[in-house]
Design a protein around this motif. Structure first.
Motif, short mmCIF file in Angstrom:
data_model
loop_
_atom_site.label_atom_id
_atom_site.label_comp_id
_atom_site.label_asym_id
_atom_site.label_seq_id
_atom_site.Cartn_x
_atom_site.Cartn_y
_atom_site.Cartn_z
N SER A 266 0.82 -1.21 0.00
CA SER A 266 0.00 0.00 0.00
C SER A 266 0.86 1.26 0.00
O SER A 266 0.62 2.19 -0.78
CB SER A 266 -0.93 0.00 1.22
N GLY A 269 2.96 1.40 -3.32
CA GLY A 269 2.05 1.70 -4.44
C GLY A 269 1.56 3.13 -4.41
O GLY A 269 1.51 3.80 -5.45
N CYS A 270 1.20 3.62 -3.22
CA CYS A 270 0.73 5.01 -3.11
C CYS A 270 1.86 5.99 -3.42
O CYS A 270 1.63 7.05 -4.01
CB CYS A 270 0.17 5.27 -1.72
N ILE A 272 4.38 5.41 -5.53
CA ILE A 272 4.53 5.38 -6.99
C ILE A 272 3.42 6.18 -7.66
O ILE A 272 3.65 6.96 -8.59
CB ILE A 272 4.54 3.92 -7.49
N SER A 273 2.18 5.99 -7.17
CA SER A 273 1.04 6.72 -7.74
C SER A 273 1.20 8.22 -7.56
O SER A 273 0.91 9.00 -8.48
CB SER A 273 -0.26 6.26 -7.08
N ASN A 310 -3.45 10.58 -1.70
CA ASN A 310 -2.22 9.85 -1.40
C ASN A 310 -1.35 10.58 -0.38
O ASN A 310 -0.76 9.96 0.50
CB ASN A 310 -1.43 9.61 -2.69
N ILE A 500 -2.93 -3.86 -4.66
CA ILE A 500 -2.02 -3.60 -5.77
C ILE A 500 -2.67 -2.68 -6.81
O ILE A 500 -2.09 -1.67 -7.21
CB ILE A 500 -1.59 -4.93 -6.43
N SER A 503 -3.81 0.93 -5.13
CA SER A 503 -2.71 1.79 -4.71
C SER A 503 -1.93 2.30 -5.92
O SER A 503 -1.28 3.35 -5.86
CB SER A 503 -1.77 1.03 -3.76
N LEU A 504 -2.01 1.57 -7.04
CA LEU A 504 -1.32 1.99 -8.27
C LEU A 504 -2.26 2.70 -9.24
O LEU A 504 -1.93 2.85 -10.42
CB LEU A 504 -0.70 0.77 -8.96
N GLN A 505 -3.40 3.14 -8.78
CA GLN A 505 -4.37 3.78 -9.66
C GLN A 505 -3.78 5.00 -10.37
O GLN A 505 -3.99 5.22 -11.55
CB GLN A 505 -5.62 4.19 -8.88
N PHE A 507 -0.67 5.52 -11.16
CA PHE A 507 0.29 5.08 -12.17
C PHE A 507 -0.42 4.70 -13.46
O PHE A 507 0.00 5.05 -14.56
CB PHE A 507 1.10 3.90 -11.63
N PHE A 508 -1.54 3.97 -13.33
CA PHE A 508 -2.31 3.58 -14.51
C PHE A 508 -2.94 4.80 -15.20
O PHE A 508 -3.07 4.83 -16.42
CB PHE A 508 -3.39 2.56 -14.12
#
Length: 536
Positions: A266, A269-270, A272-273, A310, A500, A503-505, A507-508
């Motif tokens: 989490s 991922g956050c 990175i996002s 985030n 996954i 938390s990577l929303q 990034f996508f």
């Protein structure tokens, strides 16, 4: 001596059905001793018995109870436990009286002066007030808020239930032990200063403790009004009422190892996002063509909401650990606001895609982006403002896991009803709206109305459309809907997927943003056939 003899006679007749009682009338009614007869025998009542009850009388009924609980119906079990509690409350005592029977101890406590709270410790065969006992199994702290006087009697008892007993989830009850607490003639509930029941347990990685009370109305165990706290080999049940309590050992939903891994996923991922979203905003600011596109402006609004989400999510635990109440209030309020804003902009993303891709005929919306912004940023502000006006203390330190408050405290909404009503309620509407939009887009793709490929490039176009659908699911926030299909509890695999993807929303979203930029460049020289207009 007469009373003891009477109780043993009653016990004998109760469990030897070949001896007739009340002639053939009882057999005619039920073929075996009925519930009322059993409870009358438990009460040890005779027509000549005085109303006052002493310690011998209570001990007699304590001796009788375990035998009565074997192989009886659930209703009989609940009534028998209630009768015992009433018997103990009505037992006359001038000071503290301890009672002992097999698998059961009880303490009747009468305050001698102003009541300032009470500590009780009990083992399998000993119980004391304001003192510890060797090999204690249960310790109880009663708050001064009970406000008992010299005419009141506090009743404490522990009962180790028999193996053959009609009670739901009895096999999960730790030590098969119930802890009874009551005050004579009073129904105690809604305590602000809670009753704490400390139970010593053996640690288990596969089982999770859960504090419960016996709900005599529903005839089952309930967690309402009770919190579970864990301290090494002790479980503290903190409850706001008095009744029969117990500790259920249920299968652990998540192992400590999985919990630690998910926590790292989490946070990473956050992080990175957050970085990806900042890059997306910078690309938007530095690219004039992107700033002219309404769709990209909506994407950026969602990106800004997710940046706020985030930032405050990553800092909510640190703010809770600080000594500043104002800082925690600020972080909790903005975390709630940014979460609601993210959900709202996800809904607006779906609304915009519906207008662009589904309703393709000419539409003119005056001040389109301004109206979307009012809804996207204004609706969450209204919700948060209402919460603050009602009670500003609803924002502050909240424990995500009641059994480990020190480890899981964050700054967020403290009231569970407000938390569920605002976040889950709002996202429920978002999920329904965007689900229909996604279904419409999927239908268009399947029918070939979008991206009609030529035969040589059909395979690559299909892959591209599948990728587009995946990114759209994330862009519209549909992956958050996993919680709706879990009925409140996700499996371990579901939790990994949920953490996954969500938390990577950000990034996508950046990937979708970049792909859109390439598409704009590729189609810049081609004449536009789009008839939808949102320009004011």
């Amino acid at each position: 001596m007469r009373r003891w003899t009477l109780c043993w006679l009653i016990l004998f007749f109760t469990f030897h059905h070949n001896v007739e009682t009340n002639g053939s009338a009882e057999q005619k009614n039920s073929g075996s001793p009925g519930c009322c007869k059993v409870l009358d025998r438990l009460n040890c009542k005779t027509p000549s018995e005085p109303e006052q009850k002493d310690a011998d009388y209570a001990s007699c009924c304590m001796k009788t109870l375990p035998l009565l609980l074997n192989n009886v119906h659930l209703d009989d079990t609940i009534k028998a436990l209630g009768v015992l509690q009433k018997v103990l409350e009505e037992t006359e005592t001038t000071n503290s009286t301890a009672l002992y029977q097999d698998n059961m101890v009880a303490l009747l406590y009468k305050p001698t002066d102003d009541f300032k709270g009470l500590q009780i410790a009990a083992s399998d065969n000993q119980v004391m007030a304001d003192s510890d006992v060797p090999n204690s199994k249960v310790k109880v702290h009663l708050p001064s808020e009970l406000n008992v006087g010299q005419n009141d009697t506090i009743v404490f008892c522990t009962i180790q239930l028999p193996n053959e007993m009609a009670l739901e989830r009895i096999d999960e009850l730790y030590g098969r032990r119930l802890v009874g607490l009551s005050v004579r003639g009073r129904n105690v509930s809604g305590l602000q200063d809670r009753v704490n029941i400390t139970i010593n347990i053996e640690t288990s990685k596969t089982m999770m403790p859960k504090c419960v009370f016996l709900n005599t109305t529903e005839k089952n165990f309930s967690t309402s009004g009770c919190e579970t706290k864990r301290e090494q080999n002790q479980i503290i049940c903190s409850c706001d009422h008095l009744t029969y309590f117990g500790l259920l050992m249920v299968s652990a939903e998540l192992s400590p190892e999985d919990e630690a891994i998910l926590s790292y996923i989490s946070y990473i991922g956050c992080g990175i996002s957050l970085t990806a979203l900042v890059i997306a905003v910078l690309l938007f600011i530095t690219n004039r063509k992107l700033r002219a596109d309404d769709s990209k402006k909506i994407h950026i609004s969602l990106a800004v909401a997710l940046i706020l989400l985030n930032v405050h999510f990553l800092s909510c635990q640190a703010a809770a650990a600080s000594s500043s109440t104002e800082l925690c209030f600020y972080v909790a309020l903005l975390l709630h606001y940014s979460l609601l804003a993210s959900f709202t902009w996800m809904a607006l993303e779906g609304f915009h895609l519906y207008l662009v891709l589904v309703k393709v005929f000419n539409i003119y919306v005056r001040r389109y982006l301004l109206k979307l912004s009012v809804v996207g940023w204004g609706l969450p502000a209204v919700i948060v403002s209402v919460v603050v006006i009602i009670d500003h203390n609803m924002y502050g330190r909240a424990s995500l896991d009641k059994s480990r408050p020190n480890e899981t405290t964050v700054c967020y909404v403290t009231d569970d009803n407000v938390k569920m009503g605002t976040t889950l309620g709002l996202f429920g509407m978002v999920f329904v709206i965007n689900g229909f939009v996604f279904g419409g887009i999927m239908k268009w793709l399947m029918c070939g109305k979008l991206n009609k490929p030529t035969e040589p490039s059909k395979k690559s176009k299909t892959k591209q459309e599948l990728f587009t659908l995946l990114v759209l699911m994330i862009l519209l926030g549909l992956t958050w809907g996993l919680i709706f299909f879990s009925f409140g509890h996700l499996t371990t695999a579901g939790l990994y997927i949920f953490c996954i993807i969500n938390s990577l929303q950000g990034f996508f979203i950046l990937i979708y943003f970049v792909l859109s930029m390439k598409k704009i460049k590729a189609s810049a020289e081609k004449p536009s056939t789009q008839t939808f207009s949102t320009k004011s």
